[in-house]
Structures are given as C-alpha cells and as structure tokens.
Design an enzyme around this catalytic site. Structure first.
Site: not given
Ligand SMILES: *[C@@H]1O[C@H](CO)[C@@H](O)[C@H](O)[C@H]1NC(C)=O
Ligand SMILES: *[C@@H]1O[C@H](CO)[C@@H](O)[C@H](O)[C@H]1NC(C)=O
Ligand SMILES: *[C@@H]1O[C@H](CO)[C@@H](O)[C@H](O)[C@H]1NC(C)=O
Ligand SMILES: *[C@@H]1O[C@H](CO)[C@@H](O)[C@H](O)[C@H]1NC(C)=O
Ligand SMILES: *[C@@H]1O[C@H](CO)[C@@H](O)[C@H](O)[C@H]1NC(C)=O
Length: 821
Positions: A501, A614
């Site tokens: 988000g 990541d």
C-alpha cells in the site's frame, strides 16, 4: 520427455519453406537510410532510400543537419547502419522529417539508432528527444552503446506526419540512423472489447487505437528468434527463455503444419506463422511439480504503474481434438480471462490462431507478469495451458477516466522512485518507546527514539542487537492518532508506494517522526503479509534493522508504523537522484557492512532464522547519520525448520535481485538473500539499477554484466565514475570477488552472509590502510562457513576518528554473542 533441440530447429526450419508469404503492401511506406545518398537494403527484403539523395532529401524539413559516415564500420554491420544524420541544437529546432500520409489510421514508426564514433561526433553520447506530431515519445538520456530500434504505433488522422528529433540541451546534438514509416493493416489495433485488468473489477478499456503505443517486448513463446526477414510486418520477435520465471514448469510445443487462419481470428499480419506454430505448454512430466500450476513469465518494462497493452497470441497446437483445453490467464496475479476455450472462440477449428488484448498496469517494480494455468473446467488428467506469443506495448498518452487520473499516478511514480519504499521497515518494539514516552517527559521520550538510542559508529559493539529488557510487546496505536499525525492521509505526505500500500510521512502525539504504511483496503494479499510482518517484526530487533513503532487494525484498516529514516533508500544515494550527492566509497562500504550485519542478524539471530526474500537497494534505508538499516519484511518467511533445508513458497521478490536457483527449484534458502545482496554490492559499485530494460541485451541484467567484466579482469571499467578515483585497487579486487561469490549460480557455492560481512570488513581495512596501487594478494578467501579465520586482522574505524585493530575472530565472537537475546 526432452526432444533434441536440433530436431526442433530442423523441423521449424524445414517448415519455413513450406509457407508461402502473401506479402503485405502498406499504403504509406517510407524507408529512409539517414545520412546517406545511396540506398541500402536491410534483411534483404526492403530498400531504404538515402535521405541525402535528391529523392530522399524531400523528406527532410530542416537544412540545419549533417550527414555523417562511420569511418570504421564493423565488418558484420548492415550498410544501413554505416551512416547517420546529426541534428545540432539551437533555440527552437524545426521538425526533422515530414511525411505525407495518404491512409488514415494506425501507422508503424520505427526509428533506428546505431551509434558510432566519427571525428567531431561520438554518437554514443547523444542525448535527445523525439516528438511525433508534437507528442513527446522518447527522451534519451542514457548512453547508447549499441543499436537501439524504437517502435511506435500512432493513429494519424491528418495528412502529415512530422518527426522532430532534437538535442536535450542546446549545446548537444541528436542523431538517427534509419526511419521506417508505414501504415498498419486495417484493424491492427481495435477499440472494442479490450479488457482492463484491475485487482477487483472487469472494466473495458475503450479507445485503444487513439493511444500512442511503444513496443517494449515482442516474444515468440517456445520458438526461435524471428527477424524482419521472417515477418510480414518486418518485426523482430525474441525468444522467451529469459523471461520464464520457472523453466521447469514449461515445455516447448511445436507443429509443422501452418496455422488454420479463420476469418475473425488472427491474421498473418497480426503475427507470422512461426509464432503460432510454437508454444510453451505445462510440463507435467516433471515429477517435482503437482498437476496444477501456472506457467509464468516476468517482463521488466522499465516504468512503474504505467498502463500497457498486453497482446497474447494463442493457437491450440497441443490438443488432439476440440474442447480439450481450458485455461485461465493472469496478469500481475489478477485474473485476466477465465476458462478460455480456444475451440469455441475460434469457430470450432483446431489450431486456428487467435489473439486477445488486455490493458494492465505495470507493478511497483516496473514488471508485468503473465501467467497461464489450467481452469477448473479441465479434465484433471489432461489439465494444460499454453501461450504462443506475447507483445507488450507501453501506453504513452493514457487518455483515461477510470483507474484514477494519469496525473495522479505520475506524481506517485515520481514520489515512488525518488524515495522508493522509503518507509517500509521493520522491527522491534518501539512500542516500548511509545509506552515509555507516555510516562516520561517529552524531551526524554524523544531521547529514546531508536535513532538517538543507537547513535554512533556502525561498529559500536555495545548496542549491536540490543533487545528490550521487557521483551517484545508491539503497541497498538489508535486510528485517530494516525489520522491526525498524517493530516488524514494527506496525499502530499506520500513517500512511497509498495506492494502492500502507500507509505506516508507522519508524526505521533509525542512528535516522533514516523513512516506510516497503510494497507490498501481490500488488498487481496494484504492480510497475510500484514500478519507475517507483525509477527516477524515483533520477534527481532537490531541496530541495522528498521524498527516497528506500532500498528493499527481498527476499522478494517491495516497500518504499520515505523521509525522514520531521514535519508531514505540507499539507491537514492547512488544514482537517479538530483538532490543527494553520491556517497563516497568509504561511506558505501560502511553502508554495505551495516546492511550485512542486519541481514546476518536476521539469518542467525532468532531461534529459527529469517529469510528476508526481498533484499534490494530500496530496502536498505539510511538514518540521519547514514547508518544503514534493512527494511521491509513484508515478504519475509521464517527460515528452514530443523528437518528441512529449504522453504518452498511461491516465487516473490524483485526482478534483477532474484536468486536464479530459487526460480529453478522454488526452494528458498538464506543463500537466496546472499545472491540479492551480491547484486546490491554490484549496484553500489557501478551505480546503476539491477535491471535496466532500456539498455542493450548484455547490459540489462547488472549481475550478469558485472560478472562478465569481472571475469575479464576489467571490472574497473564499469565502476561508478563518481568513486573511481577513490577506490584502491586492492579493495576493489576484494570487493568484486565478494560480490561475484555472492552471485554464484548455486546456493552451495555462495558464502554465508557472515562470511560476506567478514570480507566487507576486510575490504574496508584494505581501503583504509592498504597499498595505493598494486592489488595485494589477500588471504582468507570466501569459503563455506566454519573456515578458520584466525590470524587475519581487521582495522576498524571507530567512528570517532580513531582506529583500532581487532582480530577477525573477535569480530565473529562479537556477532555471535550479540545474536542472543
Ligand atoms: C533507391 O530507391 C528508390 C525507391 O526506394 C528508387 O526510386 C531509386 O531508384 C533507388 N536509387 C538507386 C540508386 O538505386
Ligand atoms: C482522414 O481523417 C480525417 C479526419 O478524421 C478526414 O477529414 C479525412 O477525410 C480522412 N482522410 C481519408 C483519406 O480517409
Ligand atoms: C477517444 O480518444 C480521442 C482522442 O484522445 C477523443 O477525441 C475521443 O473523444 C475519444 N473517444 C471516446 C469514445 O472516448
Ligand atoms: C528467419 O530469417 C532468417 C534470415 O534472417 C533465417 O536464417 C531463419 O531461418 C528464419 N527463421 C525462421 C524460424 O523462419
Ligand atoms: C495461478 O496464478 C494465480 C495468480 O497468481 C493464482 O491465483 C492461481 O491460484 C494460480 N493457479 C495455480 C493452479 O497455481
């Protein structure tokens, strides 16, 4: 069953000669050999008219241009690329070329740029802009090292096409080597029925033909490379191997029968026979895979959150009869088409070609993922899916009323790329901080923020891995407090956009600056990631990991609040930022060492070990003292359990940083993080992105490219010019060896992050006190963990201007003891 590749090639090749080309003849057809007064042929099929010849110069609309010839053309380069036309600067350069257009509608415009060096002009250094009928379609600011061909599709409804090619700076120059302008077949781009693929709803994207499109990828899935010689519209189609996310999931399918073209389906102009005669289908022979899975391709497109036309080509060359094949199509994990049945779509004729257009936005990493997988309607014994071709075209002038306005997403892209995923971050019970702040005076509570608390050199021993004495206890923060601290989620406070988000800059009641990460309402994957993140964050804390301040899950909101990192992501201190000065080499080493410590703590510090999944330069953030902290554990999963050596999960992570072994085997180990970290090391050294799709093929992937130079012993040639004269050769050598080992193909050949950390310490030592010129033979090479390291000494800058020497065994024992809690 593996078929010999040479058999495949022979079959394809022999079939080529059975195909009779009914050549397409465009109404408008202009081919220019720029800067030349002779014609040149290209792939033997077409002749390009010299634009210095009497006939050709009619298309030039400026007299302020120069014809240039390559004094030493490479022997294997086509004659078309031996000349170029140069456009010098000036205040308002006129359009460069004008073409009369006789047929309304979509036109192909291909611009060829083949750089060479000639006296007075080094074409590789040209920086320029291109406009088509006044629309800016290209702004070339990067160095052009080899031939670049740009293809645009433009609907023209005036009788004229003006191409303007002008330098970006008045003092510079622009160039072009060849130009193709020709009308596309009727209905090449149609307006009706294109589906806009979004997370939650099916919408129609109308007016596609009015968009200016730029071709980004054109792929012959499962087949061979096709050149303009093999294609009715002189297109180039590349192979899909490099884009397949899991090679084991797919196997090639091909036929020797030409496709059964049907009226209403695809035509030979939509894609040539060869595209429809090859495909990838599910490789269900692979014992490792279950019967139901997707085949996925990841295409880097070089721009984030930008609309693209995704044209997928299908032809059922794998079924033996109609109605055997039902499959689903996903774009960026969103359902794009369900239960596709090629037999009914295609008038009940087997092996008849068809294409489907979708419009979809690239994701926040600038990727478009295309997947095909079996539908529930399939007979489980025959479940299959296939894809024959993919074209991806960027929509350059989105005229859209849906999915937010173009302007807004543009702003987000800027914010996103400048600050990256700045805020994201991780960890520890800042709750503790907040709880305390309520009890104590404000000055004290500010003094407790992690930034202050852990202030000091990155080597400070005492604070490493400190764990709150009260253990972890994450603090809930009320929605009202977050709302007021972010000015009710003011768009102007957005500092990043991530998969989860938006991230806002904000402050808490006690004025602590924080980064607020707000989950997208209704985000499909949001909740598990949210829970995963809270669980992980609350388990661990470390000086080199970004701290979690608190969270909020009121009113179906999912919000994480993190410590605010003043200096933002590492990436913006390396390249691509106009406001940050590039870090020095020594600062870069300190940042890498800090990040390696954070990662080492993740891998070894908690009882199970945590794999980050990541690691990338936007997930390493810097505080106001340039202390590096690893951020964003949204993708984290706990590490291997005792009796397993890997964790098997769906492939996630960022293109360019992803462990190739993870792709191949879908097995995740802490060595996957080591691979990604190696890519970051090269990024720090060369100051360029891990993947840059705008570069020529050999350079697109940073790790591959850098390792190639490293193997040639010439890595110094591609070092960031900003630091090239600061690096001592001995420290460069050791650094490069470390990065290369991290990027080894197989996890077992990679060092542990602990070894990497130790080697980086050594690099810093060499930089600080090593010899000035000749590379020193360094001891203690990267090997598996557990190798004896005693004897080597490490010089440490203690951050207060003093240096000390401690043995590497001490470094390690320090790390070990700090892992405990
Ligand atoms: C070059 O090509 C044009 C048409 O493309 C043709 O009219 C002209 O004769 C050619 N010139 C030469 C020298 O071949
Ligand atoms: C092309 O389109 C324009 C405007 O849409 C129209 O005025 C013109 O007549 C068309 N020309 C041809 C040749 O169809
Ligand atoms: C399609 O786009 C053109 C040019 O942007 C615009 O003039 C036209 O009104 C649009 N048509 C529709 C149906 O949106
Ligand atoms: C494509 O064209 C090239 C010549 O440029 C030829 O050598 C090759 O065989 C052709 N490939 C196919 C698959 O037809
Ligand atoms: C295929 O991928 C989509 C999107 O990621 C996913 O929702 C779906 O479950 C996958 N299907 C299979 C069979 O794995």
């Amino acid at each position: 069953m593996a078929f010999p590749i040479n058999l495949i090639i022979t079959l394809l090749f022999s079939s080529l000669f059975q195909i009779s080309f009914a050549a397409f003849t465009p109404t408008d057809n202009y081919l220019l050999n720029c800067g030349a007064n002779t014609n040149a042929s290209f792939f033997s099929t077409r002749s390009f008219l010299g634009d210095s010849s009497r006939q050709g110069s009619a298309f030039l609309s400026t007299d302020r241009s120069i014809s240039l010839s390559d004094p030493n053309p490479p022997p294997d380069s086509p004659a078309l690329y031996h000349t170029a036309r140069i456009f010098p600067g000036g205040s308002s350069p006129p359009p460069a070329y004008k073409f009369t257009v006789t047929s309304n509608g979509t036109h192909f415009i291909r611009l060829h740029f083949a750089p060479f060096k000639a006296p007075g002009f080094d074409l590789t250094s040209a920086k320029f802009r291109v406009l088509l009928n006044g629309f800016s379609v290209m702004n070339c600011l990067a160095t052009i090292n080899s031939v670049v061909v740009k293809e645009f599709l433009l609907k023209i409804d005036v009788p004229l096409l003006e191409i303007s090619i002008s330098p970006s700076k008045p003092s510079g120059f622009a160039f072009v080597s060849a130009i193709e302008v020709f009308s596309a077949p009727n209905d090449y781009i149609i307006d009706k029925g294109t589906k806009l693929v979004t997370p939650n709803s099916a919408q129609i994207f109308s007016n596609l033909s009015s968009q200016i499109l730029e071709t980004v990828h054109r792929i012959n899935v499962g087949g061979l490379k096709l050149t303009p010689f093999n294609d009715t519209l002189w297109r180039t189609w590349l192979v899909d191997d490099n884009y397949l996310l899991l090679k084991a999931a797919a196997k090639r399918a091909w036929t020797t029968n030409p496709p059964n073209y049907q009226t209403g389906g695809a035509t030979r102009e939509i894609a040539p026979d060869n595209v429809y005669m090859t495909a990838q289908e599910m490789d269900r022979d692979d014992q490792e895979l279950q019967a139901r899975f997707n085949i996925s391709w990841g295409f880097p497109v070089g721009s984030r959150r930008v609309l693209h036309l995704v044209r997928l080509h299908f032809c059922d060359i794998v079924s033996s009869s109609l109605n055997q094949l039902y499959f689903n199509v996903f774009i960026n994990d969103y359902l794009a088409a369900r239960d596709v049945d090629l037999s009914t779509l295609n008038f009940h004729v087997l092996a008849s070609p068809l294409y489907i257009d979708f419009v979809a936005e690239s994701d926040h990493d600038g990727m478009l993922r295309v997947s095909v997988g079996p539908s529930d309607l399939s007979n489980p014994a025959r479940a299959n899916a296939l894809l024959n071709g993919v074209e991806i075209m960027r929509v350059l002038n989105p005229v859209r009323s849906k999915v937010g306005s173009g302007k807004k997403s543009f702003l987000w892209i800027i914010l996103g790329s400048v600050l990256g995923s700045l805020a994201l971050l991780v960890l520890c019970g800042l709750c503790f901080c907040r709880r305390k702040s309520k009890k104590t005076k404000r000055s004290e509570s500010i003094g407790w923020t992690p930034l202050r608390r852990f202030r000091g050199s990155s080597n400070s021993r005492t604070t490493e891995g400190t764990v709150s004495s009260s253990g972890y206890q994450t603090l809930r923060i009320s929605f009202a407090e977050i709302q007021s601290g972010t000015n009710n989620f003011d768009r102007s406070l957005v500092i990043g956009v991530g998969g989860f988000g938006m991230v806002f800059k904000g402050s808490l009641k006690d004025n602590t600056k924080v980064a607020v990460k707000r989950g997208m309402p209704g985000s499909r994957q949001g909740l598990p990631e949210f829970l995963s993140e809270i669980t992980i964050l609350s388990k661990i804390r470390h000086r080199h990991l970004v701290s979690l301040v608190g969270y909020c899950e009121e009113q179906s909101e999912m919000i994480l609040v993190y410590e605010y990192m003043d200096k933002g992501p590492l990436k913006s201190h390396l390249y691509g930022s106009t406001t940050n000065a590039p870090l020095s080499w020594k600062q870069r080493l300190e940042v890498c060492i800090g990040a390696a410590r954070g990662l080492h703590y993740l891998h070894t510090g908690s009882s199970q070990g945590i794999i980050h999944r990541d690691i990338k330069s936007t997930n390493i953030l810097l505080d106001d003292n340039y202390v590096a902290k690893v951020a964003d554990f949204g993708l984290s999963r706990s590490g291997p359990c005792l009796d397993e050596t890997h964790v098997s999960t769906g492939v996630k992570g960022s293109f360019g940083y992803l462990d190739p072994e993870y792709f191949r085997r879908q097995q995740l180990t802490d060595k996957s993080d080591v691979y990604s970290f190696g890519v970051v090391l090269f990024e720090v050294l060369c100051a360029r992105p891990a993947v840059d799709p705008l570069l020529v093929r050999e350079q697109v992937n940073l790790a591959e490219w850098a390792i190639e130079w490293q193997r040639k012993g010439m890595l110094d040639q591609i070092v960031d010019p900003n630091i090239a004269d600061q690096i001592k050769p001995c420290s460069l050598k050791k650094f490069a060896e470390t990065a290369e080992k991290c990027c080894a193909d197989y996890g077992v050949d990679r060092p542990t992050i602990g070894d990497v950390l130790w080697n980086l310490e050594h690099v810093l030592q060499l930089q600080v006190s090593g010899p000035l010129d000749k590379p020193e033979e360094v001891s203690g090479d990267l090997t598996g963990s557990g190798t004896a390291r005693s004897g080597s000494n490490t010089v440490r800058d203690n951050g207060d201007g003093t240096s000390g020497i401690i043995s590497s065994t001490q470094v390690f024992s320090q790390l070990m003891t700090n892992n405990g809690r």
